[in-house]
Design a protein around this motif. Sequence first.
Motif, PDB file in Angstrom:
ATOM      1  N   SER A 194       0.670   6.748  -7.010  1.00 20.46           N
ATOM      2  CA  SER A 194      -0.417   7.396  -7.167  1.00 20.46           C
ATOM      3  C   SER A 194      -0.605   8.791  -6.978  1.00 20.46           C
ATOM      4  O   SER A 194      -0.875   9.549  -7.905  1.00 20.46           O
ATOM      5  N   PHE A 237       2.208   1.949  -3.342  1.00 23.14           N
ATOM      6  CA  PHE A 237       1.219   2.131  -4.361  1.00 23.14           C
ATOM      7  C   PHE A 237       0.692   3.749  -4.228  1.00 23.14           C
ATOM      8  O   PHE A 237       0.320   4.392  -4.993  1.00 23.14           O
ATOM      9  N   GLU A 238       0.651   3.966  -3.170  1.00 20.04           N
ATOM     10  CA  GLU A 238      -0.021   5.281  -2.564  1.00 20.04           C
ATOM     11  C   GLU A 238       1.006   6.588  -2.997  1.00 20.04           C
ATOM     12  O   GLU A 238       0.663   7.379  -3.612  1.00 20.04           O
ATOM     13  N   GLN A 281      -4.806  -3.097  -6.032  1.00 18.47           N
ATOM     14  CA  GLN A 281      -3.435  -2.512  -5.541  1.00 18.47           C
ATOM     15  C   GLN A 281      -2.252  -2.945  -6.543  1.00 18.47           C
ATOM     16  O   GLN A 281      -1.413  -3.579  -5.962  1.00 18.47           O
ATOM     17  N   ASN A 332       0.606  -1.243  -0.047  1.00 21.97           N
ATOM     18  CA  ASN A 332      -0.101   0.085   0.200  1.00 21.97           C
ATOM     19  C   ASN A 332       0.844   1.334   0.008  1.00 21.97           C
ATOM     20  O   ASN A 332       0.486   2.339  -0.646  1.00 21.97           O
ATOM     21  N   SER A 354      -4.127   0.105 -10.699  1.00 20.42           N
ATOM     22  CA  SER A 354      -5.330  -0.399 -10.429  1.00 20.42           C
ATOM     23  C   SER A 354      -5.749  -0.507  -8.756  1.00 20.42           C
ATOM     24  O   SER A 354      -5.139  -1.108  -7.976  1.00 20.42           O
ATOM     25  N   LYS A 355      -6.762   0.402  -8.407  1.00 23.24           N
ATOM     26  CA  LYS A 355      -6.896   0.646  -7.055  1.00 23.24           C
ATOM     27  C   LYS A 355      -7.597  -0.866  -6.592  1.00 23.24           C
ATOM     28  O   LYS A 355      -7.598  -1.003  -5.536  1.00 23.24           O
ATOM     29  N   GLU A 356      -8.305  -1.500  -7.516  1.00 21.77           N
ATOM     30  CA  GLU A 356      -9.265  -2.633  -6.933  1.00 21.77           C
ATOM     31  C   GLU A 356      -8.133  -3.606  -6.390  1.00 21.77           C
ATOM     32  O   GLU A 356      -8.475  -4.436  -5.153  1.00 21.77           O
TER      33      GLU A 356
END
Length: 300
Positions: free
Chosen positions: A67, A63-64, A125, A60, A121-123
């Motif tokens: 993003s 990923f963040e 991660q 996470n 893809s947030k779904e």
Amino acid sequence: MGSNFELGVVHSKKSEAEKLLQIGVQEITRIENLLSEFISTSTTNEINTTARQNPLLINNECFELISRSQNISNLTKGCFDISVSPLKKIYSFKNHFFNFPCHSEIIKTLQSVGYQKIELSKENQSIFFKIDGMKISFSAIGKGYAADKVKQLWINEGVKSGYVNASGDLTTFGSKADGTQWKIGIRHPENKNEILMYVPLNESSVATSGNYEQFFLYNDIKYSHNINPFTGMPISGIKSVSVFSPSAELSDALATAVYVMGKTNGIKFINQLPHTYCIIIDDKNKVYFSKKMHYAESSI
């Protein structure tokens, strides 16, 4: 991250201060191991090795950060781009004369650059590269992120004042032990031992992108290590950009973006952002200030 970090806290007990400093060192080391493209076990290296084959599930935290990097790319219309890494591989910023790679090599490498070619893809991660040869690098945002993380850890521990200095990029909160404000010295572009000006910092961060340390010379022109992600060319004409904002991560990224934009468009851009300011020094040693920071241009 290729940077020297200096940490400082204001505390009444030396033993407690030493513990807090060690917490900061450990956090920087953790982030280095997570983000460095030069560590084989890092998430960045895993992304660069496998994200083109299949969508790669990542933690996470990374990923963040990716993003947010993409959001900054959108904000700056691509002037900040974590996918510019392949272009840096075809240049040598060793502070000496260097011949440009051939035009065809630049054009070919540009095909593997572009933040729009990174699919998040947030779904689930995950991250996926749409084009072969893509690689990402957090070199223009990583040390700012690390500074923000250390600051927040300290605040959570009850620290009221401190600073993180990442190779001249400074993040501060609170005040110095004598009650005065923290301040940053903007280095003279021609003399690294001379301070051009001091700027007070109030709960803010400053990051500088310049051609002082990493550059090359070609036909007596000095080119910065900053690469224009649209042309694939290293940038000349600007010696340094310093961006001030409430976030070290944002200051770090925007210093690179403004460098790519150039002094006129860069200052116009910064003037549109709240609580964000900049100082630009061009190759003729002329100094430019964003709105509300200074109302007159000057020369050294």
